[in-house]
Write an enzyme that holds these catalytic residues in place. Structure first.
Site, PDB file in Angstrom:
ATOM      1  N   HIS A 131       0.841  -1.198   0.000  1.00 55.70           N
ATOM      2  CA  HIS A 131       0.000   0.000   0.000  1.00 55.70           C
ATOM      3  C   HIS A 131       0.877   1.249   0.000  1.00 55.70           C
ATOM      4  O   HIS A 131       1.826   1.341   0.777  1.00 55.70           O
ATOM      5  CB  HIS A 131      -0.915   0.022   1.222  1.00 55.70           C
ATOM      6  N   SER A 132       0.576   2.175  -0.900  1.00 55.97           N
ATOM      7  CA  SER A 132       1.282   3.458  -0.968  1.00 55.97           C
ATOM      8  C   SER A 132       2.796   3.252  -1.086  1.00 55.97           C
ATOM      9  O   SER A 132       3.253   2.535  -1.968  1.00 55.97           O
ATOM     10  CB  SER A 132       0.900   4.308   0.248  1.00 55.97           C
ATOM     11  N   MET A 133       3.584   3.792  -0.170  1.00 57.51           N
ATOM     12  CA  MET A 133       5.048   3.660  -0.273  1.00 57.51           C
ATOM     13  C   MET A 133       5.513   2.210  -0.108  1.00 57.51           C
ATOM     14  O   MET A 133       6.615   1.849  -0.514  1.00 57.51           O
ATOM     15  CB  MET A 133       5.733   4.555   0.757  1.00 57.51           C
TER      16      MET A 133
END
Length: 304
Positions: A131-133
């Site tokens: 998720h995300s980074m």
């Protein structure tokens, strides 16, 4: 009442000393969590990587749905969901921890695979959801000198800014992006990792969809980029956080995971073509029926 219980995986002492702030967990609930107290494991490993200030507990949504699905088929197959605790570090604001996180994830993958030692259908690789980074950290694994590419069989990223940092606040973060993206572009011919990037769409104010598209190169045919509002049976835009618990999207992801299982190895298929066709079926064109490897043509329209 289902009891939610994430089991902390004991890491080698050397590793725990080198990364005192990080931990590895195995998601579980109810009787399934009880069974997991006894190793070795027997399922298919999936590793969840949280993003900026993210929690390892965010694996709960997809882990729970995958468990329900396994129960429906009497545990003929099941997935073991692992999650990394990065101590909720703010890696989108300070990039100094990104390299450290990447190296820790590499060690986690090796630790996870050891938990299946001696099993008849022991996995040789893991699937990763970032998720995300966390999705960027997963892509960065390939840049590590001693990393074997075949340790990952599939990568799904959710709202990950692949193209550039949302806020390039320091050199650590811009250098990290340059290293990762240059590596993926220059080595595209040799990267055989099936990768799916899912964007949140217009509701995601933090990471606009344009940043989530993977570098698409003519000879790199194993990458797909989609926006959640265009995913069949999902059809909704998600904000930056809710992408990890959007039920429609997690159902689509879990259905794809189960269709990716190879009946002979009882693990995720190694066939890149099948992986891509399963992901395309669930995330792009879904014709409202079960996935078939060689679908029969229902009607043949001849020229009039």
């Amino acid at each position: 009442v289902k009891v939610l219980e994430s089991k902390k995986i004991e890491l080698p002492k050397k590793l725990a000393k080198r990364y005192p702030a990080y931990e590895l967990y195995l998601y579980g609930e109810g009787s399934y969590a009880e069974e997991h107290k006894i190793l070795p494991l027997t399922g298919i490993p999936v590793l969840f990587l949280p993003g900026n200030a993210g929690s390892y507990k965010q694996v709960r949504s997809i882990g729970s749905i995958a468990l329900r699905k396994a129960e429906d088929i009497d545990f003929k197959y099941h997935f073991d969901f692992f999650s990394v605790n990065f101590n909720e570090e703010l890696v989108a604001l300070y990039g100094g921890s990104l390299q450290k996180q990447t190296k820790f994830v590499h060690e986690c993958i090796k630790t996870i695979l050891k938990l299946y030692k001696g099993q008849e259908f022991a996995p040789k690789s893991v699937a990763i959801i970032g998720h995300s980074m966390g999705g960027l950290v997963a892509r960065a694994l390939l840049t590590l000198k001693n990393f074997k590419h075949d340790l990952i069989n599939l990568l799904i990223t959710q709202a990950t800014p692949h193209v550039a940092p949302v806020m390039p606040l320091d050199r650590f973060i811009t250098d990290f992006y340059t290293t990762v993206n240059n590596y993926w572009i220059l080595n595209a011919r040799h990267i055989n990792l099936t990768t799916l990037s899912v964007a949140g769409g217009f509701r995601d104010y933090q990471v606009r969809s344009g940043l989530t598209f993977l570098p698409k190169l003519s000879h790199h045919t194993s990458a797909l980029s989609v926006v959640s509002s265009a995913v069949p049976k999902t059809w909704v835009s998600t904000d930056h956080l809710s992408i990890v618990w959007c039920k429609q999207l997690q159902l689509t992801t879990v259905r794809a995971f189960f269709d990716l299982i190879d009946a002979d190895t009882k693990q995720i298929t190694q066939n890149s073509k099948k992986k891509l066709s399963v992901l395309t079926h669930h995330f792009i064109r879904h014709p409202s029926k079960h996935f078939e490897e060689n679908p029969a043509i229902i009607s043949d329209l001849t020229g009039i």
